[in-house]
Design an enzyme around this catalytic site. Structure first.
Site, PDB file in Angstrom:
ATOM      1  N   LYS A  74      -1.140  15.929  13.624  1.00  0.00           N
ATOM      2  CA  LYS A  74      -1.322  15.113  12.239  1.00  0.00           C
ATOM      3  C   LYS A  74       0.113  15.393  11.719  1.00  0.00           C
ATOM      4  O   LYS A  74       0.867  16.508  12.027  1.00  0.00           O
ATOM      5  CB  LYS A  74      -2.383  15.752  11.351  1.00  0.00           C
ATOM      6  N   VAL A 178      -9.836   1.932   3.334  1.00  0.00           N
ATOM      7  CA  VAL A 178     -11.073   2.116   4.247  1.00  0.00           C
ATOM      8  C   VAL A 178     -12.307   1.858   3.043  1.00  0.00           C
ATOM      9  O   VAL A 178     -13.333   0.946   3.471  1.00  0.00           O
ATOM     10  CB  VAL A 178     -11.369   3.256   4.654  1.00  0.00           C
TER      11      VAL A 178
HETATM   12  P1  NAD Z   1      -5.962   5.017   0.947  1.00  0.00           P
HETATM   13  O1  NAD Z   1      -4.769   5.931   0.502  1.00  0.00           O
HETATM   14  O2  NAD Z   1      -5.646   3.544   1.189  1.00  0.00           O
HETATM   15  O3  NAD Z   1      -7.091   5.320  -0.236  1.00  0.00           O
HETATM   16  C1  NAD Z   1      -7.319   6.444  -0.783  1.00  0.00           C
HETATM   17  C2  NAD Z   1      -7.865   6.040  -2.248  1.00  0.00           C
HETATM   18  O4  NAD Z   1      -8.701   7.371  -2.668  1.00  0.00           O
HETATM   19  C3  NAD Z   1      -6.921   5.737  -3.123  1.00  0.00           C
HETATM   20  O5  NAD Z   1      -7.037   4.478  -3.830  1.00  0.00           O
HETATM   21  C4  NAD Z   1      -7.055   6.520  -4.179  1.00  0.00           C
HETATM   22  O6  NAD Z   1      -6.690   6.268  -5.423  1.00  0.00           O
HETATM   23  C5  NAD Z   1      -8.319   7.317  -4.196  1.00  0.00           C
HETATM   24  N1  NAD Z   1      -8.505   8.668  -4.819  1.00  0.00           N
HETATM   25  C6  NAD Z   1      -7.931   9.817  -4.279  1.00  0.00           C
HETATM   26  N2  NAD Z   1      -8.429  10.630  -5.146  1.00  0.00           N
HETATM   27  C7  NAD Z   1      -9.532  10.430  -5.537  1.00  0.00           C
HETATM   28  C8  NAD Z   1     -10.640  10.820  -6.287  1.00  0.00           C
HETATM   29  N3  NAD Z   1     -10.650  12.265  -6.515  1.00  0.00           N
HETATM   30  N4  NAD Z   1     -11.677  10.252  -6.776  1.00  0.00           N
HETATM   31  C9  NAD Z   1     -11.769   8.973  -6.529  1.00  0.00           C
HETATM   32  N5  NAD Z   1     -10.781   8.019  -5.699  1.00  0.00           N
HETATM   33  C10 NAD Z   1      -9.713   8.943  -5.384  1.00  0.00           C
HETATM   34  O7  NAD Z   1      -6.466   5.893   2.061  1.00  0.00           O
HETATM   35  P2  NAD Z   1      -7.297   5.338   3.199  1.00  0.00           P
HETATM   36  O8  NAD Z   1      -6.798   4.970   4.147  1.00  0.00           O
HETATM   37  O9  NAD Z   1      -8.454   4.099   2.805  1.00  0.00           O
HETATM   38  O10 NAD Z   1      -8.341   6.418   3.649  1.00  0.00           O
HETATM   39  C11 NAD Z   1      -9.367   7.056   2.972  1.00  0.00           C
HETATM   40  C12 NAD Z   1      -9.779   8.344   3.685  1.00  0.00           C
HETATM   41  O11 NAD Z   1     -10.243   8.110   5.039  1.00  0.00           O
HETATM   42  C13 NAD Z   1      -8.577   9.515   3.663  1.00  0.00           C
HETATM   43  O12 NAD Z   1      -9.372  10.858   3.658  1.00  0.00           O
HETATM   44  C14 NAD Z   1      -8.163   9.242   5.328  1.00  0.00           C
HETATM   45  O13 NAD Z   1      -7.842  10.404   5.787  1.00  0.00           O
HETATM   46  C15 NAD Z   1      -9.631   8.938   5.870  1.00  0.00           C
HETATM   47  N6  NAD Z   1      -9.497   8.075   7.133  1.00  0.00           N
HETATM   48  C16 NAD Z   1      -8.929   6.796   6.930  1.00  0.00           C
HETATM   49  C17 NAD Z   1      -8.509   6.264   8.050  1.00  0.00           C
HETATM   50  C18 NAD Z   1      -7.846   4.841   8.171  1.00  0.00           C
HETATM   51  O14 NAD Z   1      -8.152   4.067   9.165  1.00  0.00           O
HETATM   52  N7  NAD Z   1      -7.089   4.404   7.229  1.00  0.00           N
HETATM   53  C19 NAD Z   1      -9.104   6.667   9.385  1.00  0.00           C
HETATM   54  C20 NAD Z   1      -9.765   7.928   9.328  1.00  0.00           C
HETATM   55  C21 NAD Z   1      -9.943   8.564   8.447  1.00  0.00           C
END
Ligand code: NAD
Length: 333
Positions: A74, A178
């Site tokens: 990572k 997501v």
């Molecule tokens: P993203 O950056 O698109 O979305 C994250 C969202 O969470 C943002 O809209 C942000 O404003 C919001 N956020 C941050 N802190 C917050 C809080 N305290 N309360 C409410 N909302 C809050 O990220 P993503 O790609 O959607 O990923 C989301 C999570 O899933 C992360 O932890 C990431 O590591 C994990 N993940 C993502 C993927 C993927 O395919 N994108 C795969 C595996 C794991």
């Protein structure tokens, strides 16, 4: 590094572009270390370091459990993606990835998008999840959401005896890539959604499109619901939030949801079923890594989670312990 068993940690700095980043390779035992790059305004170098160490170890376990020939790695770029994501900084980071010669393959994570991966690709071939037009797999988020959706079905069966989402109250923390894709699937499946995000506009869009109810980010833990889906950042299940939870299941996409291992016990004592994050959120990794059989591997998340819950029951383990046991057995082999 010793405590978590990391192979290599690279601290990167490029003064002209302002790059400050860390790349952590936890394990290359099963293959090159593939993992997302996260851009976040960490309050300190140490907080970025502990995040990347935890996240990279999680990737080793995630790849092993998903049946992929990949290791775990990572990276984090310290900075605010809204203002610090300059091309010069992104290129300086990609040069650091290139130096690793393929031991680390970079994909997207919070704060990083497919267009950043496309830019990285102009510097190094060691990227995953670039645009579909030149033959890449594109945004992995819908695949992650699908895996989470299927894993949620396993959880519903375990707790309620059937996997129907109809009238189930599901609270989603984070309407990002997501969270949004997951909300879409859940809405079609007739779930009732409760939505929170730090960005009010994203909450408004989610509520409008999926007929959801908004909730303030601080209130999401207290919401009366059947299932709480953390889809924002890690560490949100902790000594403070767990006692407030009013749900039967925690199942979401966020990585490293448990702030520390003992939180899994707290959830268990409160009668809350926890779906281990790296098992349920592997869809995106499978999407960027697997070729023809990605769909089959993503669908297997449903059964893999069942296997975790079965082992937990038969050996009186917590689901997180059962998942670790299964992953470690694969790594040992
Ligand atoms: P993203 O950056 O698109 O979305 C994250 C969202 O969470 C943002 O809209 C942000 O404003 C919001 N956020 C941050 N802190 C917050 C809080 N305290 N309360 C409410 N909302 C809050 O990220 P993503 O790609 O959607 O990923 C989301 C999570 O899933 C992360 O932890 C990431 O590591 C994990 N993940 C993502 C993927 C993927 O395919 N994108 C795969 C595996 C794991």
């Amino acid at each position: 590094m010793k405590a978590k068993g990391h192979e290599q940690v690279l601290v990167c700095s490029d003064v002209p572009s302002g790059l400050s980043a860390i790349i952590a390779i936890h394990s290359t035992k099963l293959g090159p270390a593939l993992g997302g790059c996260r851009m976040w305004p960490y309050p300190s170098f140490d907080s970025a370091l502990s995040d990347v160490l935890r996240l990279s170890k999680g990737m080793t376990y995630k790849a092993a459990m998903a049946g992929l020939s990949l290791g775990g790695g990572k990276s984090v770029i310290i900075g605010d993606p809204r203002k610090d994501r300059t091309p010069a900084r992104m290129i300086a980071f990609a040069k650091q990835v290139a130096l690793l010669g393929g031991r680390y393959i970079v994909a997207e994570d919070v704060g990083i998008t497919v267009s950043d991966i496309d830019l990285f690709r102009t510097i190094t071939p060691h990227v995953a999840g670039f645009s579909e037009a030149p033959g890449g797999s594109g945004d992995p988020s819908p695949a992650t959401a699908l895996g989470v959706f299927l894993g949620m079905q396993t959880c519903l069966e375990e707790v309620f005896g059937d996997c129907s989402f109809r009238s189930k109250r599901i609270a989603i923390q984070g309407m990002g890539k997501v969270g949004y894709a997951l909300a879409k699937l859940l809405h079609v499946a007739n779930a009732h959604l409760i939505i929170s995000d730090m960005d009010p506009e994203k909450v408004a869009i989610g509520c409008r499109e999926f007929n959801g109810d908004p909730v303030h980010p601080h209130e999401i833990y207290r919401v009366d619901c059947d299932l709480f889906a953390p889809c924002a950042l890690g560490g949100i299940l902790n000594d403070r939030t767990c006692p407030a939870l009013s749900c039967k299941i925690v199942a979401g996409s966020a990585n490293n949801q448990l702030q520390h291992a003992e939180v899994a016990q707290l959830l268990h004592e409160r009668g809350i079923l926890y779906a281990p994050d790296y098992v349920i959120n592997a869809g995106g990794l499978i999407h960027v890594a697997a070729n023809d059989d990605a769909d089959t591997k993503i669908k297997a998340i449903y059964g893999r989670l069942k296997e975790v819950f079965r082992l937990a029951k038969t050996e009186s383990l917590l689901p997180s312990e059962a998942a670790d046991k299964l992953a470690e057995a694969i790594l040992k082999k």
